[in-house]
Every structure is written in structure tokens, then in C-alpha cells.
Design a protein around this motif. Structure first.
Motif, short mmCIF file in Angstrom:
data_model
loop_
_atom_site.label_atom_id
_atom_site.label_comp_id
_atom_site.label_asym_id
_atom_site.label_seq_id
_atom_site.Cartn_x
_atom_site.Cartn_y
_atom_site.Cartn_z
N TRP A 123 0.84 -1.21 0.00
CA TRP A 123 0.00 0.00 0.00
C TRP A 123 0.87 1.26 0.00
N GLU A 124 1.94 1.22 0.79
CA GLU A 124 2.83 2.39 0.88
C GLU A 124 3.49 2.66 -0.47
N GLN A 125 3.98 1.61 -1.12
CA GLN A 125 4.61 1.78 -2.44
C GLN A 125 3.60 2.28 -3.47
N ALA A 126 2.37 1.77 -3.39
CA ALA A 126 1.33 2.22 -4.32
C ALA A 126 0.95 3.67 -4.08
N GLY A 184 -5.99 -1.68 -2.81
CA GLY A 184 -6.71 -1.72 -1.54
C GLY A 184 -7.20 -3.07 -1.08
N CYS A 185 -6.92 -4.12 -1.85
CA CYS A 185 -7.31 -5.47 -1.41
C CYS A 185 -6.67 -5.76 -0.05
N GLY A 244 -19.39 -10.25 -3.93
CA GLY A 244 -17.94 -10.11 -4.09
C GLY A 244 -17.37 -9.11 -3.11
N CYS A 245 -16.20 -8.62 -3.43
CA CYS A 245 -15.42 -7.75 -2.56
C CYS A 245 -16.21 -6.52 -2.10
N PRO A 246 -16.28 -6.26 -0.79
CA PRO A 246 -17.01 -5.09 -0.31
C PRO A 246 -16.39 -3.77 -0.74
N GLN A 247 -15.15 -3.81 -1.23
CA GLN A 247 -14.51 -2.59 -1.73
C GLN A 247 -14.72 -2.41 -3.24
#
Length: 432
Positions: free
Chosen positions: A48-51, A355-356, A367-370
């Protein structure tokens, strides 16, 4: 959606994005309940930090290995023994060739990775387009997966691989002729011998239209291709593509059975330009855990087996070997190349970047809540295309920085020089 609902939706999306940034910068601690032994909380947070930043992690968290107790997690590079590190100003090349044969166009990508197949239906259209947008920005590729070729991908067609899998969902002449690379998926390392299964809840009307099926009815991709039971049958597949689109490169994706080396040689003589071997431990939450962990050979074993067999047959430099299945970080990619691959195919790491949380609910209900692995129109806008594309672009920018630093410390000017350099690897179980 009325005005109030739209306002609440935007507020929710902004909070999700803001939370992701704060988590990455550890404003809320280390979040130890995230992930698992392979995708540890540290690896998720540093991804996440790299992204977010486009640079290697500065958090001090472990960003190279997980805690699986095996495979890449027990390997490291022997930097001290290289003894000839390059100056930081020396130019280092991270590009690889995708076609080593005399036929077909020469295609080179500036980083040794491209995006793996994730189909429309298994992931949202927004995420598909974001991956394609990132692939274009890096002059690399992403694969459609087996769910068809949505029209929204056409502006990025020079960077989209058309996948043909056993279900033949959405496969048409125009989608084959549109692509520079065609990928046959014969098997997937996360579920070899099982085919694919998209549950009814995710077969929304648009997904059904793309796959030429019926909404709200589960879809199955059989295993295997029932028209292919020999190398000769396989060659007919390759010839079919070369007849329809002579300028396309052909990639062959297979799992990693014990005779994967023979499969690779067969694919070479059938005319494939790329052999893509997919080991266990890859896949999303849609793949059963029992198959991910217990059927296919781990990619760390499969790569040197195929690389050395191709060398022995005298054809190693005439085919590109791509590896996937549990490749999580820039260091996993580098280790795979040192074991003998030319490059890697990335799936889950791109989803982590947007964000997974690796919660494993990809195939549950909507499916994914995000909204990442969802087709629900109320969830999928949670990930805006441009925002998600930039995060994947940033992740690869960070990875390229890490590859360049590693290569310089190994005294190598090109990532192509790293291929097969097992002498640069160490293993925790075999160190004196």
C-alpha cells in the motif's frame, strides 16, 4: 442514485481512500489481523505504501519476504559475495524480450512483469480498465482473463493480451485480431484440474452479455480443453491463431505438474513464443484453499526445472519463460529470474495495490465489499479508474527502483544477466 445517495457514496469512497493512505503510513499501527503467512500484514502495508508513494517502503517493516516458512521466504541474495557492486549512477536495464523466435514481431517491455489474466466478472470493469491503463503507462501488458474483451479496453488494445480459455467466453475473431499477444490458458496453478467457476450472484446482466450467457446463472469453465489431448492438438490451437492473426505472439499458460518441463518443450515445438508456468499459491479468494496449497508444484521448484530442461534441449534462448503463482514483491520477481525465468506475471499484488486486504471474499455473494472483485454496480465505482491505475503505476515504479538497486549490488547491468544466476541466491536451510 439520488443526490443524497451520491453524496454519501462519494463520502464513503473518500474515506476508504483516506484510510488506505493512513494505514500505509501506519497511522493505526501494524494491523496484525491482516493477511496470512504468505501475504503478511507487513507485505500488505508496504505494498500500500509503495502504491501511494511510488517509492520503496521507508516504514522499516519487512517488505521482502513473508512468514510461510518455505519457498521465496527462505531465499535471499548473496550480495556480499558479488564483490563488484556498481556505482549508483551506472545505468541499469530492467527490460526483457517477449519474443526470442525468428518469426513474429519483436516485443520488448521495460520491466520484467506484466499483468495476469483476471476476467470480467471475477473483477470489476473499473479494475480491468485501471490495469490496462497502468500497462499502457509502463508499455507492458495486462491479460483479459477468460471473461471476454469489454469495449472499454479497446483504447488500450496495444497493451492487452486476449486470453482464450476452456469456456471460450467472449472469444471472437475481432478480439483475437485486436491483440498483439494471444494467451491460451490450459490450466491455472491455483486450481489445476478444476477449471473455473463464476457464481450466479456475480453473473450480472453486463457480465452475462459479454460472456454470451444468462444472467444470474453460474458459469463453469471446463477442464481441460476437450479439443486438446496431445502436442499435435496443441499445435492446431497455435496454428489457428497464426492463421487468424499472423502478427500475434502466442503465449501458453500451464500449471506446474511434475512433467511441466516436457510440456514446455512441447509448447515450443508447437510454435509458442512464450511459455507461462503458473505455480501453486496464486489465485484470488475464488480459488479453493485446498487446491492452492496441495496440487500444483510451487513455482520455486518449477522454474529451474523448466529452465534447465530447455537449456538441455538447446532451445532456452528461443522461448520466453514467464512465471506466476504467489509472486508478491519485487524481490520475488528477482528470485524467480535468478532461478531461470525471464520475467513474471503479476495478479494479486496489483489488487493489493488498489486496496485489497486479502480477506478472501472474492467469490462470496456480491464479491469484494470494496468493489475490486465485484460486479455489483453499487460497489464497483468505489474504485475510480484513474486512482487505481495510478496506484499500480506507482507500485511498479517502486519495484523498478528495487530491481535497479539489487542489480547494482550484484554487479549486473541488466536484469537479463540475472537469469539463471542461482549462484547469487542463498537458502536459509542450507547455509553453513
Amino acid at each position: 442514485m439520488n443526490h443524497l445517495e451520491e453524496k454519501l457514496f462519494r463520502f464513503h469512497r473518500e474515506n476508504l481512500n483516506r484510510g488506505l493512505k493512513k494505514f500505509a503510513l501506519r497511522n493505526y499501527g501494524d494491523l496484525e489481523t491482516l493477511g496470512n503467512y504468505r501475504w503478511t500484514p507487513e507485505l500488505i502495508l508496504t505494498t500500500w505504501e509503495q502504491a501511494e508513494t511510488g517509492m520503496p517502503s521507508m516504514s522499516g517493516l519487512e517488505d521482502k519476504v513473508g512468514r510461510s516458512g518455505g519457498g521465496f521466504d527462505k531465499m535471499d541474495f548473496r550480495l556480499a559475495s558479488s564483490g563488484n557492486a556498481l556505482d549508483e549512477h551506472v545505468k541499469v536495464d530492467t527490460s526483457i524480450e517477449l519474443n526470442r523466435k525468428s518469426d513474429g514481431p519483436k516485443i520488448e517491455i521495460p520491466i520484467p512483469v506484466y499483468g495476469g489474466g483476471m476476467s470480467y466478472g471475477s473483477i470489476s470493469l473499473n479494475i480491468m480498465v485501471a490495469r490496462a491503463m497502468a500497462a499502457k503507462a509502463w508499455s507492458t501488458f495486462t491479460s483479459t482473463g477468460e471473461g471476454g474483451y469489454p469495449a472499454e479496453l479497446i483504447p488500450f488494445s496495444n497493451h492487452v493480451i486476449t486470453q482464450i480459455a476452456t469456456g471460450l467466453f467472449g472469444v471472437r475473431e475481432e478480439t483475437i485480431q485486436r491483440a498483439r499477444i494471444i494467451e491460451f490458458k490450459y490450466a491455472q496453478g491455483a486450481k489445476p484440474g478444476l477449471g473455473g467457476h463464476l457464481l450466479a450472484d456475480k453473473v450480472m446482466p453486463d457480465v452475462a452479455r459479454m460472456r454470451e450467457s444468462v444472467p444470474w446463472v453460474s458459469l463453469f469453465s471446463p477442464f481441460p480443453f476437450h479439443s486438446v489431448y496431445s502436442v499435435e492438438d496443441h499445435k492446431k490451437h497455435v496454428d489457428w491463431i497464426k492463421t487468424l492473426h499472423p502478427e500475434a505472439l502466442v503465449s501458453v499458460k500451464v500449471s506446474t505438474p511434475t512433467d511441466v518441463d516436457m510440456v514446455a518443450v512441447g509448447s515450443y515445438y508447437a510454435g509458442a513464443h512464450i511459455i507461462h508456468i503458473d505455480g501453486s499459491y496464486g489465485g484470488t479468494g475464488a480459488a479453493p484453499e485446498i487446491s492452492k496449497k496441495n496440487i500444483a508444484m510451487p513455482i520455486e521448484y518449477a522454474i529451474p526445472r523448466v529452465h534447465n530442461f530447455l537449456k538441455g534441449e538447446g532451445i532456452r534462448d528461443e522461448i520466453t519463460l514467464m512465471a506466476s503463482g504467489g509472486i508478491r514483491t519485487a524481490y520475488d520477481v528477482a528470485k524467480a529470474i535468478a532461478l531461470g525465468a525471464d520475467g513474471c506475471v503479476i495478479g494479486t499484488a496489483e489488487l493489493i495495490a488498489v486496496g485489497c486486504t486479502h480477506c478472501g471474499n472474492c467469490e462470496s455473494g456480491r464479491g469484494c465489499p470494496q468493489g475490486i472483485t465485484s460486479t455489483d454496480p453499487k460497489l464497483t465505482p468505489l474504485k475510480e479508474v484513474e486512482w487505481a491505475a495510478q496506484r499500480i503505476i506507482n507500485l511498479y515504479a517502486s519495484w523498478q527502483s528495487q530491481w535497479k538497486e539489487l542489480l547494482r549490488r550484484c554487479g549486473l547491468r541488466s536484469i537479463r544477466e540475472l537469469r539463471g544466476r542461482t549462484d547469487l541466491l542463498s537458502h536459509a536451510d542450507y547455509e553453513g
